[in-house]
Design a protein around this motif. Structure first.
Motif, mmCIF file in Angstrom:
data_model
loop_
_atom_site.group_PDB
_atom_site.id
_atom_site.type_symbol
_atom_site.label_atom_id
_atom_site.label_comp_id
_atom_site.label_asym_id
_atom_site.label_seq_id
_atom_site.Cartn_x
_atom_site.Cartn_y
_atom_site.Cartn_z
ATOM 1 N N PHE A 200 0.814 -1.211 0.000
ATOM 2 C CA PHE A 200 0.000 0.000 0.000
ATOM 3 C C PHE A 200 0.857 1.275 0.000
ATOM 4 O O PHE A 200 0.353 2.358 0.270
ATOM 5 C CB PHE A 200 -0.948 -0.015 1.200
ATOM 6 C CG PHE A 200 -1.998 -1.097 1.111
ATOM 7 C CD1 PHE A 200 -3.157 -0.898 0.382
ATOM 8 C CD2 PHE A 200 -1.797 -2.330 1.729
ATOM 9 C CE1 PHE A 200 -4.118 -1.900 0.279
ATOM 10 C CE2 PHE A 200 -2.756 -3.336 1.635
ATOM 11 C CZ PHE A 200 -3.912 -3.123 0.903
ATOM 12 N N SER A 212 -0.356 7.881 8.308
ATOM 13 C CA SER A 212 -0.943 7.778 6.968
ATOM 14 C C SER A 212 -2.370 7.262 7.034
ATOM 15 O O SER A 212 -2.665 6.310 7.753
ATOM 16 C CB SER A 212 -0.105 6.833 6.108
ATOM 17 O OG SER A 212 -0.782 6.532 4.900
ATOM 18 N N TYR A 214 -3.709 5.504 4.919
ATOM 19 C CA TYR A 214 -3.739 4.175 4.312
ATOM 20 C C TYR A 214 -3.358 3.072 5.297
ATOM 21 O O TYR A 214 -3.378 1.894 4.944
ATOM 22 C CB TYR A 214 -2.813 4.143 3.089
ATOM 23 C CG TYR A 214 -3.246 5.097 2.002
ATOM 24 C CD1 TYR A 214 -4.359 4.811 1.209
ATOM 25 C CD2 TYR A 214 -2.578 6.302 1.800
ATOM 26 C CE1 TYR A 214 -4.778 5.695 0.218
ATOM 27 C CE2 TYR A 214 -2.991 7.193 0.815
ATOM 28 C CZ TYR A 214 -4.088 6.894 0.036
ATOM 29 O OH TYR A 214 -4.516 7.766 -0.937
ATOM 30 N N GLU A 217 -5.883 0.200 5.660
ATOM 31 C CA GLU A 217 -5.925 -0.964 4.771
ATOM 32 C C GLU A 217 -5.069 -2.100 5.321
ATOM 33 O O GLU A 217 -5.487 -3.264 5.340
ATOM 34 C CB GLU A 217 -5.440 -0.563 3.372
ATOM 35 C CG GLU A 217 -6.132 0.634 2.768
ATOM 36 C CD GLU A 217 -7.631 0.433 2.665
ATOM 37 O OE1 GLU A 217 -8.072 -0.722 2.459
ATOM 38 O OE2 GLU A 217 -8.374 1.435 2.790
#
Length: 298
Positions: A200, A212, A214, A217
């Motif tokens: 990712f 982050s 992300y 995920e």
């Protein structure tokens, strides 16, 4: 009617002071661990208190402030103490109860050494984005090795019980990693596997990684992995002595609840660490009581 402490001490071959010492270590830690152990017989409960005390001591060596050389020396001393225990020698209250437990429950020396090896991994250098193989090895040493000792103390040394230790240990450790991201980052640690972070395009440094958006995920993938380990642990528990593995059921229910709560809260900044509120603690305690009465399968 509960056995008097003096009777438990006589059965285990150690002193009342020794038993009180390991219990106090557990109580002072203010962990929910103690509540789950109440379903055990006194001898097995104090065996678990001794195991927890050992784990608490070596974990504190790895985590508390101090130079690396001193930490290695202290962990090395515990390697020697474990060797002494298997030669029948003990010098402290914790060691005395461990010695009694080793003989009574046929605990394996290799599992104690694996736990110390796991602590050494944290001491050598901060774990930052380990590869998947190292990540799994760490989980095995600091969690599943504890489980392998615990199921024997609970009263089941079967191959199925060892599989419970394998899967439940990993499930619990991954859950803790997902709950402690921020605290670990403050210590310069990042236990999330490098391969997932790279997939990712997340930075491989602790502060930048957990900042982050992300990160969600990667954590979701690990949460699914933990859930799969909980599922497999449940399947192997069904093949075990149900009375003996009751504490494992309670731990599984408790940590699966924490994982589900953390997933609801997510991992996007600002980070919120899932823990049990008082009503939730009561609910989990009641679930444990129901299990102890009905031998309910999770």
């Amino acid at each position: 009617m509960p056995k008097p402490l003096a009777e438990v001490a006589q059965i285990m071959g150690c002193s009342e002071l020794d038993l009180t010492c390991v219990e106090q270590i557990v109580r002072k830690s203010k962990t929910s661990f103690a509540a789950g152990m109440q379903v055990l017989s006194p001898e097995r409960r104090y065996g678990m208190y001794a195991l927890y005390s050992f784990c608490r001591i070596v974990d504190d060596i790895a985590d508390e402030e101090g130079d690396i050389q001193t930490k290695h020396r202290l962990l090395g001393e515990w390697r020697e103490k474990i060797a002494d225990l298997y030669a029948g020698k003990a010098q402290s209250s914790v060691e005395n109860v461990l010695l009694a437990s080793i003989g009574r429950f046929d605990l394996k020396q290799s599992d104690f050494i694996a736990i110390i090896d796991g602590m050494e991994m944290d001491v050598d250098h901060p774990i930052i984005a380990p590869d998947e193989e190292t990540f799994d090895l760490y989980c095995d040493r600091v969690a599943s090795a504890v489980g392998r000792l615990a199921v024997r103390i609970f009263g089941d040394s079967s191959e199925s019980a060892q599989k419970v230790a394998y899967h439940l240990g990993r499930a619990l450790q991954i859950t803790n990693i997902l709950r402690d991201l921020e605290e670990d980052a403050e210590r310069g640690r990042l236990y999330l596997p490098k391969e997932l972070l790279q997939r990712f395009h997340l930075p491989l440094t602790p502060d930048a990684c957990i900042s982050s958006p992300y990160i969600q995920e990667v954590c979701n993938i690990l949460a699914f992995r933990a859930s799969d380990h909980f599922r497999l642990a449940k399947e192997f528990i069904a093949l075990c002595d149900q009375k003996a593995l009751l504490p494992a059921k309670i731990m599984s229910v408790t940590y699966a609840f924490l994982l589900a709560k953390q997933r609801r809260w997510g991992w996007k900044p600002p980070f919120r660490r899932a823990s049990l509120s008082l009503p939730e603690k009561i609910m989990v305690a009641l679930a444990g009581l129901v299990m102890s009465v009905t031998k309910l399968k999770i």
